[in-house]
Design an enzyme around this catalytic site. Structure first.
Site, PDB file in Angstrom:
ATOM      1  CG  HIS A 130      -0.537   0.300   2.502  1.00 47.87           C
ATOM      2  ND1 HIS A 130      -1.380   0.664   3.537  1.00 47.87           N
ATOM      3  CD2 HIS A 130       0.713   0.294   3.031  1.00 47.87           C
ATOM      4  CE1 HIS A 130      -0.664   0.871   4.632  1.00 47.87           C
ATOM      5  NE2 HIS A 130       0.595   0.658   4.353  1.00 47.87           N
ATOM      6  CG  ASP A 131       4.401   1.782   2.325  1.00 45.97           C
ATOM      7  OD1 ASP A 131       3.424   2.228   2.946  1.00 45.97           O
ATOM      8  OD2 ASP A 131       5.366   1.219   2.886  1.00 45.97           O
TER       9      ASP A 131
ATOM     10  CD  GLU B 186      -0.857  -3.711   2.061  1.00 46.47           C
ATOM     11  OE1 GLU B 186      -1.449  -2.785   2.643  1.00 46.47           O
ATOM     12  OE2 GLU B 186       0.327  -3.641   1.677  1.00 46.47           O
TER      13      GLU B 186
ATOM     14  CD  GLU C 217      -4.708   1.166   2.351  1.00 42.09           C
ATOM     15  OE1 GLU C 217      -4.883  -0.037   2.579  1.00 42.09           O
ATOM     16  OE2 GLU C 217      -3.660   1.762   2.671  1.00 42.09           O
TER      17      GLU C 217
END
Ligand SMILES: C[S@@+](CC[C@H](N)C(=O)[O-])C[C@H]1O[C@@H](n2cnc3c(N)ncnc32)[C@H](O)[C@@H]1O
Length: 228
Positions: free
Chosen positions: A132-133, A160, A187
């Site tokens: 998600h980074d 996640e 996300e």
């Protein structure tokens, strides 16, 4: 936020002059704080994770971007006989937690760059709160390195939040904006994870929710290149 909304790009570099992970690398205090936050968050999740997923069929698990090893320590403590490798940037990775848990004989801490390569030899690879980074393109690069270290049939566990499509509100959608601003990340829905993982040579088997965490476990299998 306005910069990110106008451009679709991360705003951190515009504000602080360097990308977020470089910022932490250059500032030991910020790096330490970040790693402590991540470790405490992982410790809070571990009971749910090991209740939701049985790690006992594996011989070795590799936690990629595993920080100081807090999640790995919890998995190993709950799974006698399992060996583990925690892999992260050289200034982050540490075996302190693993040693303090009395797990040193079953573990290894390895420093490196997950855009270059990750340790080989795992039966299962974990990526928790890493994808998600990053943007889709960067995720495919990371996943391709993980896939290159694995044998066909190996297991990948992505931990996640899995968001619902559409614009209904959900707490994890706040993180969607935070990740965009910090590092151009986001996300993702189940379908978006399936597409991303397929691009890097994985097939999603199932998505397991956890009792009291907004994150889920996405279990995927490494497939042969010609099966993609
Ligand atoms: C959001 S943190 C998640 C840490 C850990 N998985 C957890 O959930 O507690 C992302 C991790 O990715 C690591 N990371 C960032 N860039 C990296 C790179 N190029 N190579 C290896 N690790 C990297 C960071 O150091 C950090 O530990």
């Amino acid at each position: 936020m306005a910069h990110s909304i106008h451009t679709g790009e991360e705003a951190f570099t515009k504000v602080f002059g360097e990308p977020v992970w470089q910022y932490h690398a250059d500032r030991p205090e910020a790096n330490d704080l970040m790693n402590q936050v991540m470790s405490r968050e992982s410790e809070a999740m571990i009971d749910d994770l090991v209740a939701a997923y049985d790690f006992s069929p594996f011989g070795t698990v590799v936690d990629v971007g595993g920080g100081e090893g807090a999640l790995l320590a919890g998995i190993l403590a709950a799974t006698p006989g399992l060996n583990g490798i925690v892999f992260d940037q050289p200034h982050v990775v540490s075996d302190v937690l693993l040693r303090s848990e009395g797990l040193a004989h079953r573990t290894k801490a390895v420093g490196g760059d997950f855009f270059d390569s990750v340790p080989e030899g795992g039966d299962a690879y974990v990526l928790k709160w890493v994808l998600h980074d990053w943007s889709d393109e960067k995720c495919v690069e990371i996943l391709a390195c993980v896939r290159a270290a694995m044998s066909p049939g190996g297991t990948l566990l992505v931990v996640e939040s899995v968001i619902e499509p559409g614009n209904d509100p959900a707490p994890s959608k706040i993180l969607d904006m935070v990740m965009l601003v910090l590092n151009g990340g986001q996300e993702r829905t189940r379908e978006q994870f399936e597409t991303l993982l397929r691009r890097a040579g994985f097939h999603v088997n199932r998505v397991l929710p956890m009792a009291s965490s907004s994150s889920s476990i996405i279990e995927a299998t490494a497939i042969e290149a010609n099966q993609k």
